[in-house]
Write a protein that holds these residues in place. Structure first.
Motif, PDB file in Angstrom:
ATOM      1  N   GLU A   1      38.059 -10.542  -7.172  1.00 57.09           N
ATOM      2  CA  GLU A   1      37.536  -9.853  -5.991  1.00 57.09           C
ATOM      3  C   GLU A   1      36.049  -9.498  -6.113  1.00 57.09           C
ATOM      4  O   GLU A   1      35.441  -9.028  -5.160  1.00 57.09           O
ATOM      5  CB  GLU A   1      38.308  -8.553  -5.764  1.00 57.09           C
ATOM      6  CG  GLU A   1      39.773  -8.740  -5.428  1.00 57.09           C
ATOM      7  CD  GLU A   1      40.496  -7.404  -5.273  1.00 57.09           C
ATOM      8  OE1 GLU A   1      41.630  -7.400  -4.761  1.00 57.09           O
ATOM      9  OE2 GLU A   1      39.912  -6.359  -5.681  1.00 57.09           O
ATOM     10  N   GLN A   2      35.480  -9.746  -7.252  1.00 52.58           N
ATOM     11  CA  GLN A   2      34.139  -9.234  -7.554  1.00 52.58           C
ATOM     12  C   GLN A   2      33.062  -9.791  -6.627  1.00 52.58           C
ATOM     13  O   GLN A   2      32.976 -10.995  -6.394  1.00 52.58           O
ATOM     14  CB  GLN A   2      33.790  -9.564  -9.007  1.00 52.58           C
ATOM     15  CG  GLN A   2      32.526  -8.921  -9.518  1.00 52.58           C
ATOM     16  CD  GLN A   2      32.278  -9.305 -10.969  1.00 52.58           C
ATOM     17  OE1 GLN A   2      31.617 -10.294 -11.254  1.00 52.58           O
ATOM     18  NE2 GLN A   2      32.840  -8.523 -11.888  1.00 52.58           N
ATOM     19  N   LEU A   3      32.244  -8.890  -6.123  1.00 49.00           N
ATOM     20  CA  LEU A   3      31.087  -9.255  -5.318  1.00 49.00           C
ATOM     21  C   LEU A   3      30.027  -9.857  -6.228  1.00 49.00           C
ATOM     22  O   LEU A   3      29.685  -9.278  -7.260  1.00 49.00           O
ATOM     23  CB  LEU A   3      30.538  -8.006  -4.629  1.00 49.00           C
ATOM     24  CG  LEU A   3      29.275  -8.163  -3.781  1.00 49.00           C
ATOM     25  CD1 LEU A   3      29.590  -8.909  -2.490  1.00 49.00           C
ATOM     26  CD2 LEU A   3      28.676  -6.785  -3.472  1.00 49.00           C
TER      27      LEU A   3
ATOM     28  N   PHE B   1      27.701 -11.823  -2.120  1.00 42.19           N
ATOM     29  CA  PHE B   1      28.551 -12.924  -1.682  1.00 42.19           C
ATOM     30  C   PHE B   1      30.002 -12.640  -2.074  1.00 42.19           C
ATOM     31  O   PHE B   1      30.302 -12.438  -3.249  1.00 42.19           O
ATOM     32  CB  PHE B   1      28.085 -14.245  -2.306  1.00 42.19           C
ATOM     33  CG  PHE B   1      26.668 -14.594  -1.948  1.00 42.19           C
ATOM     34  CD1 PHE B   1      26.382 -15.333  -0.815  1.00 42.19           C
ATOM     35  CD2 PHE B   1      25.615 -14.145  -2.740  1.00 42.19           C
ATOM     36  CE1 PHE B   1      25.072 -15.640  -0.480  1.00 42.19           C
ATOM     37  CE2 PHE B   1      24.298 -14.440  -2.410  1.00 42.19           C
ATOM     38  CZ  PHE B   1      24.032 -15.191  -1.269  1.00 42.19           C
ATOM     39  N   LEU B   2      30.881 -12.633  -1.071  1.00 42.79           N
ATOM     40  CA  LEU B   2      32.316 -12.450  -1.286  1.00 42.79           C
ATOM     41  C   LEU B   2      33.030 -13.752  -0.941  1.00 42.79           C
ATOM     42  O   LEU B   2      32.958 -14.232   0.195  1.00 42.79           O
ATOM     43  CB  LEU B   2      32.856 -11.331  -0.405  1.00 42.79           C
ATOM     44  CG  LEU B   2      32.672  -9.898  -0.884  1.00 42.79           C
ATOM     45  CD1 LEU B   2      33.100  -8.916   0.209  1.00 42.79           C
ATOM     46  CD2 LEU B   2      33.470  -9.635  -2.161  1.00 42.79           C
ATOM     47  N   ALA B   3      33.715 -14.344  -1.921  1.00 47.73           N
ATOM     48  CA  ALA B   3      34.454 -15.587  -1.712  1.00 47.73           C
ATOM     49  C   ALA B   3      35.944 -15.281  -1.642  1.00 47.73           C
ATOM     50  O   ALA B   3      36.474 -14.496  -2.437  1.00 47.73           O
ATOM     51  CB  ALA B   3      34.174 -16.562  -2.844  1.00 47.73           C
ATOM     52  N   VAL B   4      36.618 -15.920  -0.688  1.00 47.82           N
ATOM     53  CA  VAL B   4      38.039 -15.644  -0.463  1.00 47.82           C
ATOM     54  C   VAL B   4      38.691 -16.863   0.175  1.00 47.82           C
ATOM     55  O   VAL B   4      38.001 -17.671   0.817  1.00 47.82           O
ATOM     56  CB  VAL B   4      38.198 -14.393   0.444  1.00 47.82           C
ATOM     57  CG1 VAL B   4      37.662 -14.653   1.835  1.00 47.82           C
ATOM     58  CG2 VAL B   4      39.635 -13.893   0.473  1.00 47.82           C
TER      59      VAL B   4
ATOM     60  N   VAL C   1      27.255 -11.719   2.599  1.00 43.66           N
ATOM     61  CA  VAL C   1      27.876 -12.939   3.124  1.00 43.66           C
ATOM     62  C   VAL C   1      29.347 -12.976   2.725  1.00 43.66           C
ATOM     63  O   VAL C   1      29.681 -12.786   1.551  1.00 43.66           O
ATOM     64  CB  VAL C   1      27.175 -14.194   2.572  1.00 43.66           C
ATOM     65  CG1 VAL C   1      27.867 -15.460   3.072  1.00 43.66           C
ATOM     66  CG2 VAL C   1      25.704 -14.204   2.959  1.00 43.66           C
ATOM     67  N   VAL C   2      30.221 -13.216   3.694  1.00 46.17           N
ATOM     68  CA  VAL C   2      31.637 -13.485   3.417  1.00 46.17           C
ATOM     69  C   VAL C   2      31.843 -14.992   3.569  1.00 46.17           C
ATOM     70  O   VAL C   2      31.478 -15.578   4.594  1.00 46.17           O
ATOM     71  CB  VAL C   2      32.561 -12.714   4.372  1.00 46.17           C
ATOM     72  CG1 VAL C   2      34.021 -13.060   4.097  1.00 46.17           C
ATOM     73  CG2 VAL C   2      32.347 -11.210   4.218  1.00 46.17           C
TER      74      VAL C   2
ATOM     75  N   ALA D   1      29.610  -6.957   7.187  1.00 45.82           N
ATOM     76  CA  ALA D   1      29.110  -8.276   6.781  1.00 45.82           C
ATOM     77  C   ALA D   1      27.988  -8.726   7.720  1.00 45.82           C
ATOM     78  O   ALA D   1      28.036  -8.480   8.929  1.00 45.82           O
ATOM     79  CB  ALA D   1      30.238  -9.307   6.802  1.00 45.82           C
ATOM     80  N   ASP D   2      26.977  -9.361   7.167  1.00 49.00           N
ATOM     81  CA  ASP D   2      25.876  -9.890   7.955  1.00 49.00           C
ATOM     82  C   ASP D   2      26.123 -11.332   8.376  1.00 49.00           C
ATOM     83  O   ASP D   2      25.566 -11.806   9.368  1.00 49.00           O
ATOM     84  CB  ASP D   2      24.575  -9.818   7.150  1.00 49.00           C
ATOM     85  CG  ASP D   2      24.195  -8.375   6.845  1.00 49.00           C
ATOM     86  OD1 ASP D   2      23.681  -7.704   7.749  1.00 49.00           O
ATOM     87  OD2 ASP D   2      24.432  -7.931   5.713  1.00 49.00           O
ATOM     88  N   LEU D   3      26.958 -12.040   7.624  1.00 48.11           N
ATOM     89  CA  LEU D   3      27.233 -13.442   7.927  1.00 48.11           C
ATOM     90  C   LEU D   3      28.621 -13.812   7.416  1.00 48.11           C
ATOM     91  O   LEU D   3      29.018 -13.402   6.326  1.00 48.11           O
ATOM     92  CB  LEU D   3      26.186 -14.332   7.222  1.00 48.11           C
ATOM     93  CG  LEU D   3      26.355 -15.837   7.334  1.00 48.11           C
ATOM     94  CD1 LEU D   3      26.188 -16.298   8.780  1.00 48.11           C
ATOM     95  CD2 LEU D   3      25.364 -16.552   6.432  1.00 48.11           C
TER      96      LEU D   3
END
Length: 225
Positions: free
Chosen positions: A129-131, A143-146, A188-189, A217-219
């Motif tokens: 979950e780490q940003l 940046f968040l990746a999911v 960013v997501v 989130a901005d994007l």
């Protein structure tokens, strides 16, 4: 056009796969055998380059049974990411566990050795979950990746480790967006989602994106389709 002083350029790609065509081109001519000079200049010229790494870097493991496509690449090719200018990758997708947990763990080690950040997967829930934060031009970019495309439930990091961060229930994702925005100037997501070959997003994609924006989130930029 030349960007004004102080601006930060972020480039985001979709799915990246180092498969047969890539390896043949790279073996023949290095990175110049893979991408054009013009494209390479744009990639390396960005302040931050984010990609979806749609495969594990490993020589270990066995392909997942009964899966139509399974991908992996030898760790020796990881240097190509640095040559392309990649700064951060998402591992939250439907292929990074194609060769099992050993191969995913190898991928973490390979990316760490190359100095490339990764999000969306980890040896623990907290790591998955780490940003991922990069500082550029005096600002912090998060940046968040999911993923919302996971073949089986046991790929989820809550079920088994190492594993992937998923958003079939977006509650935790929205919490992370709110938390991350407190420490980042731009967030960013980067979700792996949707239906392949579909020209337009599904309703759930629109709803999750709207909720992410509302949470700070901005994007929101997706991959997979």
């Amino acid at each position: 056009e030349e960007a004004p002083a102080g601006d930060t350029t972020i480039l985001i790609t979709g799915d990246v796969l180092f498969a047969n065509a890539f390896q043949a081109g790279y073996d023949a001519a290095g990175i110049a055998g893979v991408v054009s000079e013009e494209l390479l200049g744009r990639l390396t010229g960005a302040d931050i380059l984010l990609i979806n790494n749609e495969f594990p870097f490993s020589d270990r493991g066995q392909p997942v049974p009964d899966k139509q496509f399974t991908f992996r690449c030898a760790p020796s090719y990881a240097k190509a990411l640095a040559e392309l200018g990649v700064d951060v990758v998402s591992l939250a997708n439907n292929h990074t566990l194609d060769y099992g947990k050993e191969a995913l763990s190898d991928t973490f080690a390979v990316l760490d050795a190359e100095g490339i950040l990764y999000g969306g997967a980890g040896e623990s829930v907290e790591r998955a979950e780490q940003l991922q934060v990069i500082e550029a031009n005096g600002k912090k970019f998060g940046f968040l990746a999911v993923s919302r495309v996971i073949p089986t439930a046991d790929w989820k990091v809550e079920q088994s480790t190492p594993g992937l961060f998923s958003c079939y229930d977006e509650t935790r994702l929205l919490e992370l967006v709110e938390e991350g925005k407190k420490t980042c100037d731009f967030l960013v997501v980067y979700p792996h989602w949707g239906v392949e070959h579909a020209a337009y997003p599904e309703d759930y994609q629109k709803k999750i994106a709207e909720k992410c924006i509302a949470a700070g989130a901005d994007l929101v930029a997706g991959s997979h389709t």
